[in-house]
Design an enzyme around this catalytic site. Structure first.
Site, mmCIF file in Angstrom:
data_model
loop_
_atom_site.group_PDB
_atom_site.id
_atom_site.type_symbol
_atom_site.label_atom_id
_atom_site.label_comp_id
_atom_site.label_asym_id
_atom_site.label_seq_id
_atom_site.Cartn_x
_atom_site.Cartn_y
_atom_site.Cartn_z
ATOM 1 N N ASP A 6 0.944 -1.270 -0.134
ATOM 2 C CA ASP A 6 0.064 0.101 -0.236
ATOM 3 C C ASP A 6 0.708 1.101 0.329
ATOM 4 O O ASP A 6 1.476 1.559 0.771
ATOM 5 C CB ASP A 6 -0.897 0.066 1.504
ATOM 6 C CG ASP A 6 -1.637 0.797 1.087
ATOM 7 O OD1 ASP A 6 -2.087 1.654 0.955
ATOM 8 O OD2 ASP A 6 -3.177 1.026 2.449
ATOM 9 N N ASP A 42 -10.545 4.411 -1.305
ATOM 10 C CA ASP A 42 -10.860 3.555 -0.504
ATOM 11 C C ASP A 42 -12.129 2.994 -0.841
ATOM 12 O O ASP A 42 -13.381 4.448 -0.418
ATOM 13 C CB ASP A 42 -10.424 3.946 0.946
ATOM 14 C CG ASP A 42 -9.636 3.653 1.152
ATOM 15 O OD1 ASP A 42 -8.457 3.307 0.185
ATOM 16 O OD2 ASP A 42 -9.284 3.263 2.703
#
Ligand code: GLA
Length: 680
Positions: free
Chosen positions: A410, A490
């Protein structure tokens, strides 16, 4: 009433006149928006707030405060049934000051019976409140909308301040939400006789351990066999777990059999020993949407146990992925997250909630499942835990040593590395951009590095890139050794979030193929909440649409909910083998939208057997009823059998160009059909 009259009329007459004026006023009554049930609103973040901002503060627009109003967040919709009872709607609108330091933009729209009556234009932080007054005398249904202003809905804290109606009918007005709330089950129960489910092709690299769990429903005990297994690979007859090692590249077609007291089932499995892992989209669970920073080894083990106990393992669900917070944290007050980031040799240290990582991985493998981990190419993860920067090789080696099968990597603080900012820069976990510009080589570099080290390991570690779709990751993610990559930011359990992610997928579709998947993020069904658990805010039809489109997109399917709180509805969504088969189809094509009819979008996905999966997806607030006959648009010709995949039954036989197919698609819902050439 003027003063002259007051002077000349006796006192009692003044009283009478005042009473009369009061009665007139009672007829043209004021109803404040905040007096209505605001919980019917849908919005992109938080919950609708009465007389407060979405964050629960005093409504303040460009320094001006308001006592009353509706605090919401883009994208937002509130529907109010007026039926001609109101005459005017007035409000002030604006972005709330509470969001200082960010760059929100939103547009407020008042719509009557589907027509735009007023719009604020795009508003930004610091813009003075704009006043709106609209005549709603003829309006039956009013909708108050806040759009994202064209730049995504980040920080769009939007206020409808001092909003009110003048109404003529004391019978009143009310908010409503037309999207059905009551869950309903569509997936038929799996039969007692055996059925083999899940992936029908499996990729492994030469020399890596093979682990493939045959997924089968049906009564236990079950006996599994696999004819044609290559040398070095075996099946455990009572668990169906295939293990071993293949040294030479090649394709091996195996015939699987699952047998129980009720009968037996057979299916082919293609084992492809070559460069690629994840020949079908990974299916499993990830800790983030459920536990976020509260994750622990105990919770992970319980999720794995629930994957087996709930029977999900029998439908192909495989990975148990630990997200952020298994490492020690830079600034948490929680002592279980504090400790050394690395040992003297530079090896990453799990926090005390985790301890023995190998033991954890072994225990998950023993269940027939696989296990995943999370890190960042920067010095810190998004949550401020230790990342891999400068330790990439060592980290890849230790993940392999512990026995991990999957890594989500990430971006997060890596932007600071590029910009040369110190680790303690306040922007350190900023994730979306970096000042150094979005040069392609810069974007690719950290993934190339970790990808290379992962490929050097003596086991397969599926590499999942997470950088929210920057620099068109789908065009180069595969070249870094990546098997999947996030395409967007997200997900949250709101209709806005799911809808916007869906609408952003088409551009990356041509790059999806076996071994390379676009990842629209994890599923937001069941009990989710990023540490504050609650049932998904998506309505049942929205959840059907969400799961159907993820399957049509050939998306990685990662359950984001508390596995110990799987209710019947959620299980029904996760165990429909015909729907899962669309996701897992070995051809590996990603559906795209091929036709739009009003709010109805039609997605088609080519399947390996020549048939087509078609999703009739209704993004509107009203059901769509129509007789469909435009099969040419869908690339469908001739005589077709139409199967409803959620209900697992054939619903029609149509000849393209001749017949009509009646469709009735619920608001925010879906019909997921498979069209196969009918036998002559
Ligand atoms: C980012 C990712 C999420 C999750 C968190 C963890 O926001 O996109 O999926 O991994 O970081 O901090």
């Amino acid at each position: 009433m003027n003063t002259l009259y007051k002077k000349i009329l006796p006192a009692f007459a003044v009283v009478v006149l005042n009473v009369f004026a009061g009665a007139v006023k009672a007829q043209a009554q004021t109803v404040w928006l905040d007096e209505l049930d605001l919980s019917n609103a849908t919005q992109g973040y938080g919950v609708p707030k009465k007389n407060k901002t979405v964050d629960g503060k005093t409504i303040t627009i460009a320094g001006k405060t308001f006592k009353r109003g509706f605090g919401t967040h883009a994208e937002s919709s509130l529907m109010i049934e007026l039926n001609g009872k109101a005459s005017t709607f007035t409000t002030h609108v604006g972005i709330d000051d509470e969001i200082k330091g960010h760059e929100p933009a939103a547009e407020f729209v008042v719509s009557g019976d589907g027509k735009k009556l007023w719009s604020s234009g795009v508003m930004r932080l610091g813009d003075s409140a704009r006043f709106c007054k609209v005549n709603v005398t003829r309006v039956k249904m009013l909708e108050l909308i806040v759009t994202d202003g064209g730049n995504g809905n980040y920080y769009d804290h939007a206020d409808w301040a001092d909003a009110k109606f003048e109404i003529s009918d004391a019978g009143g007005i009310a908010t409503f939400n037309p999207i059905a709330k009551v869950p309903y089950i569509l997936t038929p129960k799996a039969p007692a006789s055996p059925r083999i489910n899940g992936a029908s092709v499996f990729g492994v690299r030469p020399g890596s351990p093979v682990q493939f769990q045959v997924a089968a429903t049906g009564n236990r005990p079950m006996v599994y066999t696999a004819a044609g297994l290559p040398k070095g690979v075996n099946i455990n007859k009572s668990t169906g777990l295939i293990t071993g090692r293949l040294n030479a590249a090649g394709t091996y077609v195996v015939t699987l059999t699952a047998k129980n007291a009720k009968g037996s089932a057979q299916r082919k499995l293609r084992i492809v020993c070559g460069e690629h892992m994840a020949l079908t989209p990974p299916m499993g669970w990830n800790s983030w949407n459920c536990f976020a920073g509260e994750v622990s080894a105990e919770k992970v083990k319980r999720a794995a146990a629930a994957m087996v106990k709930s029977g999900l393992i029998n439908h192909g669900w495989t990975y148990i992925n630990i997200d952020d917070f298994w490492q020690n944290n830079r600034d948490s007050k929680d002592q279980t997250l504090r400790g050394k980031f690395r040992d003297e040799a530079g090896n990453i240290m799990p926090n005390v909630r985790f301890g023995n990582m190998k033991g954890l991985a072994d225990s998950i493998h023993q269940l027939g499942l696989k296990v995943g981990l999370y890190s960042s190419p920067g010095p810190w993860t998004c949550g401020g835990c230790a990342g891999s920067y400068g330790y990439e090789k060592q980290d890849a080696q230790i993940y392999a040593k512990w026995g991990f099968d999957y890594l989500k990597y990430d971006w997060c603080s890596y932007g600071n590395v590029i910009d040369g900012l110190p680790d303690n820069d306040p922007d350190k976990v900023s994730s979306l951009s970096y000042k150094g510009g979005n040069q392609l080589a810069t974007a690719i570099k950290p993934f190339d590095l970790m990808g290379k080290y992962l490929l050097e390991q003596p086991r397969d570690i599926v590499f999942s890139l997470c950088q929210y779709g920057m620099s068109d990751v789908w065009k180069w993610g595969g070249s870094t050794g990546g098997s999947l990559w996030r395409t967007t930011n997200d997900i949250t359990d709101t209709w806005t979030s799911v809808k916007n992610i869906i609408l952003a997928q088409d551009k990356s579709a041509p790059w999806a193929k076996p071994g390379n998947w676009n990842d629209p993020d994890m599923l937001v069904i069941g009990t989710v909440g990023w540490g504050s658990p609650h049932p998904s805010k998506l309505k049942p039809d929205e959840q059907y649409l969400h799961f159907s489109l993820w399957s049509l997109f050939a998306a990685p399917l990662l359950i984001g909910c508390d596995m110990e709180k799987l209710d019947e509805f959620t299980l029904n969504l996760l165990t429909n083998d015909e729907v899962i088969a669309i996701d897992q189809d070995p051809l590996g094509k990603q559906a795209t939208c091929v036709q739009t009819i009003g709010e109805l979008k039609i997605y088609t996905k080519q399947l390996e057997d020549g048939s087509k999966a078609v999703g009739f997806c209704n993004f509107g607030m009203q059901p769509v009823k129509l007789s469909y006959n435009d099969f040419k648009q869908l690339g469908i010709s001739g005589k077709q059998t139409v199967r409803d995949l959620w209900r697992q039954k054939n619903v029609a036989a149509v000849t393209a160009g001749k017949d009509q197919l009646p469709l009735n698609v619920p608001a925010h819902g879906v019909l997921l059909y498979k069209f196969s050439k009918a036998k002559a």
